[in-house]
Scaffold this motif. Structure first.
Motif, PDB file in Angstrom:
ATOM      1  N   GLY A 160      30.746   1.881 -33.038  1.00 17.68           N
ATOM      2  CA  GLY A 160      31.541   0.792 -33.538  1.00 17.68           C
ATOM      3  C   GLY A 160      31.421   0.027 -34.705  1.00 17.68           C
ATOM      4  N   GLN A 161      30.011   0.140 -35.352  1.00 20.72           N
ATOM      5  CA  GLN A 161      29.571  -0.702 -36.321  1.00 20.72           C
ATOM      6  C   GLN A 161      30.009  -0.060 -37.536  1.00 20.72           C
ATOM      7  OE1 GLN A 161      25.611  -2.102 -36.102  1.00 20.72           O
ATOM      8  NE2 GLN A 161      25.424  -1.812 -34.046  1.00 20.72           N
ATOM      9  N   LEU A 162      31.253   0.144 -37.882  1.00 16.32           N
ATOM     10  CA  LEU A 162      31.866   0.907 -38.800  1.00 16.32           C
ATOM     11  C   LEU A 162      31.472   0.658 -40.424  1.00 16.32           C
ATOM     12  CD1 LEU A 162      35.659   1.118 -37.104  1.00 16.32           C
ATOM     13  CD2 LEU A 162      33.716   2.628 -37.120  1.00 16.32           C
ATOM     14  N   PRO A 163      31.616  -0.618 -40.743  1.00 12.12           N
ATOM     15  CA  PRO A 163      30.996  -0.917 -42.042  1.00 12.12           C
ATOM     16  C   PRO A 163      29.522  -0.380 -42.494  1.00 12.12           C
ATOM     17  CG  PRO A 163      32.179  -2.895 -41.147  1.00 12.12           C
ATOM     18  CD  PRO A 163      31.811  -1.903 -40.076  1.00 12.12           C
ATOM     19  N   ALA A 187      35.079  10.036 -42.551  1.00 13.08           N
ATOM     20  CA  ALA A 187      36.353  10.183 -42.559  1.00 13.08           C
ATOM     21  C   ALA A 187      36.914   9.198 -41.189  1.00 13.08           C
ATOM     22  CB  ALA A 187      36.911  11.619 -42.163  1.00 13.08           C
ATOM     23  N   LEU A 188      36.313   9.438 -40.034  1.00 13.32           N
ATOM     24  CA  LEU A 188      36.693   8.802 -38.998  1.00 13.32           C
ATOM     25  C   LEU A 188      36.431   7.285 -39.081  1.00 13.32           C
ATOM     26  CD1 LEU A 188      34.995  10.872 -35.883  1.00 13.32           C
ATOM     27  CD2 LEU A 188      37.335  10.810 -36.748  1.00 13.32           C
ATOM     28  N   ALA A 189      35.369   6.997 -39.634  1.00 12.37           N
ATOM     29  CA  ALA A 189      34.906   5.521 -39.936  1.00 12.37           C
ATOM     30  C   ALA A 189      36.097   4.809 -40.834  1.00 12.37           C
ATOM     31  CB  ALA A 189      33.625   5.228 -40.757  1.00 12.37           C
ATOM     32  N   CYS A 190      36.577   5.495 -41.798  1.00 11.44           N
ATOM     33  CA  CYS A 190      37.622   5.058 -42.726  1.00 11.44           C
ATOM     34  C   CYS A 190      38.900   4.880 -42.049  1.00 11.44           C
ATOM     35  CB  CYS A 190      37.715   6.068 -43.932  1.00 11.44           C
ATOM     36  SG  CYS A 190      36.398   5.957 -44.941  1.00 11.44           S
ATOM     37  N   ARG A 191      39.244   5.924 -41.035  1.00 11.18           N
ATOM     38  CA  ARG A 191      40.422   5.656 -40.352  1.00 11.18           C
ATOM     39  C   ARG A 191      40.625   4.645 -39.393  1.00 11.18           C
ATOM     40  NH1 ARG A 191      42.212  10.830 -37.098  1.00 11.18           N
ATOM     41  NH2 ARG A 191      40.363  10.413 -35.784  1.00 11.18           N
ATOM     42  N   ALA A 192      39.347   4.375 -38.714  1.00 18.12           N
ATOM     43  CA  ALA A 192      39.247   3.391 -37.874  1.00 18.12           C
ATOM     44  C   ALA A 192      39.137   1.971 -38.711  1.00 18.12           C
ATOM     45  CB  ALA A 192      37.752   3.524 -36.933  1.00 18.12           C
ATOM     46  N   LEU A 193      38.607   1.893 -39.786  1.00 16.44           N
ATOM     47  CA  LEU A 193      38.512   0.598 -40.631  1.00 16.44           C
ATOM     48  C   LEU A 193      39.829   0.449 -40.970  1.00 16.44           C
ATOM     49  CD1 LEU A 193      35.345   1.155 -42.563  1.00 16.44           C
ATOM     50  CD2 LEU A 193      35.542  -0.644 -41.027  1.00 16.44           C
ATOM     51  N   ALA A 197      42.079  -3.196 -40.775  1.00 11.12           N
ATOM     52  CA  ALA A 197      42.274  -3.851 -42.168  1.00 11.12           C
ATOM     53  C   ALA A 197      43.245  -4.993 -42.008  1.00 11.12           C
ATOM     54  CB  ALA A 197      42.692  -2.883 -43.108  1.00 11.12           C
ATOM     55  N   GLU A 198      43.019  -5.936 -42.703  1.00 12.39           N
ATOM     56  CA  GLU A 198      43.801  -7.260 -42.793  1.00 12.39           C
ATOM     57  C   GLU A 198      45.046  -7.112 -43.911  1.00 12.39           C
ATOM     58  OE1 GLU A 198      41.121 -10.401 -43.579  1.00 12.39           O
ATOM     59  OE2 GLU A 198      40.010 -10.375 -41.810  1.00 12.39           O
ATOM     60  N   SER A 199      45.006  -6.424 -44.549  1.00 10.14           N
ATOM     61  CA  SER A 199      45.941  -6.190 -45.631  1.00 10.14           C
ATOM     62  C   SER A 199      46.583  -4.862 -45.803  1.00 10.14           C
ATOM     63  CB  SER A 199      45.793  -6.682 -46.921  1.00 10.14           C
ATOM     64  OG  SER A 199      44.870  -5.681 -47.655  1.00 10.14           O
ATOM     65  N   ASN A 200      47.813  -4.204 -46.116  1.00 10.16           N
ATOM     66  CA  ASN A 200      48.350  -3.181 -46.464  1.00 10.16           C
ATOM     67  C   ASN A 200      47.611  -2.380 -47.566  1.00 10.16           C
ATOM     68  OD1 ASN A 200      50.172  -3.444 -44.268  1.00 10.16           O
ATOM     69  ND2 ASN A 200      51.922  -4.638 -45.814  1.00 10.16           N
ATOM     70  N   GLU A 201      47.091  -3.107 -48.430  1.00 10.89           N
ATOM     71  CA  GLU A 201      46.410  -2.617 -49.617  1.00 10.89           C
ATOM     72  C   GLU A 201      45.074  -1.849 -49.018  1.00 10.89           C
ATOM     73  OE1 GLU A 201      44.733  -3.609 -54.147  1.00 10.89           O
ATOM     74  OE2 GLU A 201      45.802  -5.136 -53.078  1.00 10.89           O
ATOM     75  N   GLN A 202      44.239  -2.729 -48.419  1.00 15.65           N
ATOM     76  CA  GLN A 202      43.065  -2.142 -47.697  1.00 15.65           C
ATOM     77  C   GLN A 202      43.369  -1.025 -47.012  1.00 15.65           C
ATOM     78  OE1 GLN A 202      41.732  -5.947 -45.888  1.00 15.65           O
ATOM     79  NE2 GLN A 202      40.037  -6.059 -47.444  1.00 15.65           N
ATOM     80  N   ARG A 203      44.315  -1.350 -46.094  1.00 15.31           N
ATOM     81  CA  ARG A 203      44.798   0.018 -44.918  1.00 15.31           C
ATOM     82  C   ARG A 203      45.066   1.280 -45.883  1.00 15.31           C
ATOM     83  NH1 ARG A 203      48.579  -2.605 -43.060  1.00 15.31           N
ATOM     84  NH2 ARG A 203      47.258  -3.730 -41.463  1.00 15.31           N
ATOM     85  N   SER A 204      45.985   0.870 -46.645  1.00 20.09           N
ATOM     86  CA  SER A 204      46.338   2.196 -47.573  1.00 20.09           C
ATOM     87  C   SER A 204      44.967   2.954 -48.217  1.00 20.09           C
ATOM     88  CB  SER A 204      47.422   1.943 -48.581  1.00 20.09           C
ATOM     89  OG  SER A 204      48.508   1.547 -47.918  1.00 20.09           O
ATOM     90  N   ASP A 205      44.270   2.019 -48.701  1.00 18.74           N
ATOM     91  CA  ASP A 205      43.135   2.710 -49.606  1.00 18.74           C
ATOM     92  C   ASP A 205      42.149   3.330 -48.547  1.00 18.74           C
ATOM     93  OD1 ASP A 205      41.383   2.727 -51.826  1.00 18.74           O
ATOM     94  OD2 ASP A 205      40.057   1.472 -50.767  1.00 18.74           O
ATOM     95  N   LEU A 206      41.999   2.816 -47.474  1.00 19.39           N
ATOM     96  CA  LEU A 206      41.046   3.493 -46.447  1.00 19.39           C
ATOM     97  C   LEU A 206      41.558   4.662 -45.836  1.00 19.39           C
ATOM     98  CD1 LEU A 206      39.778   0.212 -44.634  1.00 19.39           C
ATOM     99  CD2 LEU A 206      38.469   1.912 -45.774  1.00 19.39           C
ATOM    100  N   LEU A 207      42.830   4.669 -45.442  1.00 19.01           N
ATOM    101  CA  LEU A 207      43.511   5.849 -45.144  1.00 19.01           C
ATOM    102  C   LEU A 207      43.524   6.919 -46.096  1.00 19.01           C
ATOM    103  CD1 LEU A 207      46.689   4.458 -43.116  1.00 19.01           C
ATOM    104  CD2 LEU A 207      44.921   5.558 -42.199  1.00 19.01           C
ATOM    105  N   ALA A 208      43.537   6.671 -47.297  1.00 13.92           N
ATOM    106  CA  ALA A 208      43.736   7.472 -48.365  1.00 13.92           C
ATOM    107  C   ALA A 208      42.273   8.161 -48.497  1.00 13.92           C
ATOM    108  CB  ALA A 208      44.044   6.996 -49.841  1.00 13.92           C
ATOM    109  N   GLN A 209      41.079   7.379 -48.240  1.00 16.55           N
ATOM    110  CA  GLN A 209      39.636   7.862 -48.431  1.00 16.55           C
ATOM    111  C   GLN A 209      39.631   8.751 -47.176  1.00 16.55           C
ATOM    112  OE1 GLN A 209      36.585   5.139 -48.691  1.00 16.55           O
ATOM    113  NE2 GLN A 209      38.170   3.324 -49.451  1.00 16.55           N
ATOM    114  N   ALA A 210      40.049   8.396 -45.877  1.00 15.61           N
ATOM    115  CA  ALA A 210      40.082   9.282 -44.787  1.00 15.61           C
ATOM    116  C   ALA A 210      40.550  10.565 -44.788  1.00 15.61           C
ATOM    117  CB  ALA A 210      40.419   8.619 -43.317  1.00 15.61           C
ATOM    118  N   VAL A 211      41.815  10.645 -45.334  1.00 12.96           N
ATOM    119  CA  VAL A 211      42.696  11.806 -45.866  1.00 12.96           C
ATOM    120  C   VAL A 211      41.803  12.813 -46.671  1.00 12.96           C
ATOM    121  CG1 VAL A 211      44.650  12.805 -46.866  1.00 12.96           C
ATOM    122  CG2 VAL A 211      44.894  11.019 -45.222  1.00 12.96           C
ATOM    123  N   SER A 212      41.318  12.093 -47.680  1.00 12.73           N
ATOM    124  CA  SER A 212      40.365  12.921 -48.730  1.00 12.73           C
ATOM    125  C   SER A 212      39.449  13.478 -48.145  1.00 12.73           C
ATOM    126  CB  SER A 212      40.021  11.746 -49.756  1.00 12.73           C
ATOM    127  OG  SER A 212      39.210  12.469 -50.873  1.00 12.73           O
TER     128      SER A 212
END
Length: 219
Positions: A160-163, A187-193, A197-212
């Motif tokens: 769980g030390q994701l960063p 990808a798992l780390a990005c999805r969990a992060l 995420a505290e903001s929608n922008e961060q959440r969207s960016d990390l999910l996009a990275q996970a999907v990629s």
């Protein structure tokens, strides 16, 4: 074989012959002959131990390493490391640590080797929390070892030390973009992060990275 034919009664020649052949029976025969000619040749026991260990004769390997340590050459560092590694993989942690502690106490420069062995075995056993400090210590000395960095990154993700896991695995992939396992855990780390995420922008960016990353794996 030519070396052995020229020196049939020389124990070192048989050790060399055993090391050079890829045939297990022949190697064991050479090492056995070397020991017959010189029962106090530590290399003959050590390399026979390696062959025995590799072919599943773990008790035989332990016996060979123990003979070196207890009877012939108590300063033969690699015998401690090999025996300690066997004990560790068999869950005999106390016995393993006796060998590893001996190495670190007598030969401090070999501590890096001990850290790697402890970290990699703990990792293989799924004991990620215990593996992390050993792998961190190893990488402080050998920062360019991508295999150790990969294990550390995956271990971070598993606890769980994701960063920290994200950073390590990104670095691994920068050096080897084809590493599917590292990409999967990234990808798992990005999805969990993203979930944290505290903001929608961060959440969207990390999910996009996970999907990629997942798409890269599929493709």
């Amino acid at each position: 074989d030519k070396v052995v034919r020229l020196n049939p009664n020389h124990d070192a020649a048989h050790v060399l012959g055993g090391r050079m052949t890829t045939e297990v029976p022949k190697a064991l025969k050479h090492f056995g002959k070397a020991i017959e000619l010189n029962p106090r040749n530590p290399d003959a026991y050590y390399f026979r131990g390696l062959v025995r260990e590799a072919t599943g004769d773990v008790p035989g390997a332990i016996e060979d390493y123990g003979t070196i340590i207890d009877e012939i050459h108590p300063g033969y560092t690699d015998a401690y490391l090999r025996r300690g590694g066997i004990m560790l993989t068999r869950g005999l942690d106390k016995l393993a640590m006796q060998d590893f502690d001996t190495v670190v106490e007598r030969w401090p420069t070999r501590k890096t080797k001990v850290d790697y062995q402890l970290g990699s075995v703990r990792y293989a056993q799924g004991r990620f929390e215990e593996a992390i400090p050993y792998l961190e210590a190893f990488l402080r000395v050998v920062p360019d070892d991508r295999g150790a960095e990969k294990m550390l990154g995956i271990a971070y993700v598993n606890v769980g030390q994701l960063p920290a896991g994200n950073e390590r695995l990104q670095h691994v992939l920068e050096n080897d973009p084809s590493d599917v396992e590292s990409r999967y855990y990234l990808a798992l780390a990005c999805r969990a992060l993203a979930e944290q995420a505290e903001s929608n922008e961060q959440r969207s960016d990390l999910l996009a990275q996970a999907v990629s990353h997942f798409q890269e794996i599929v493709n």
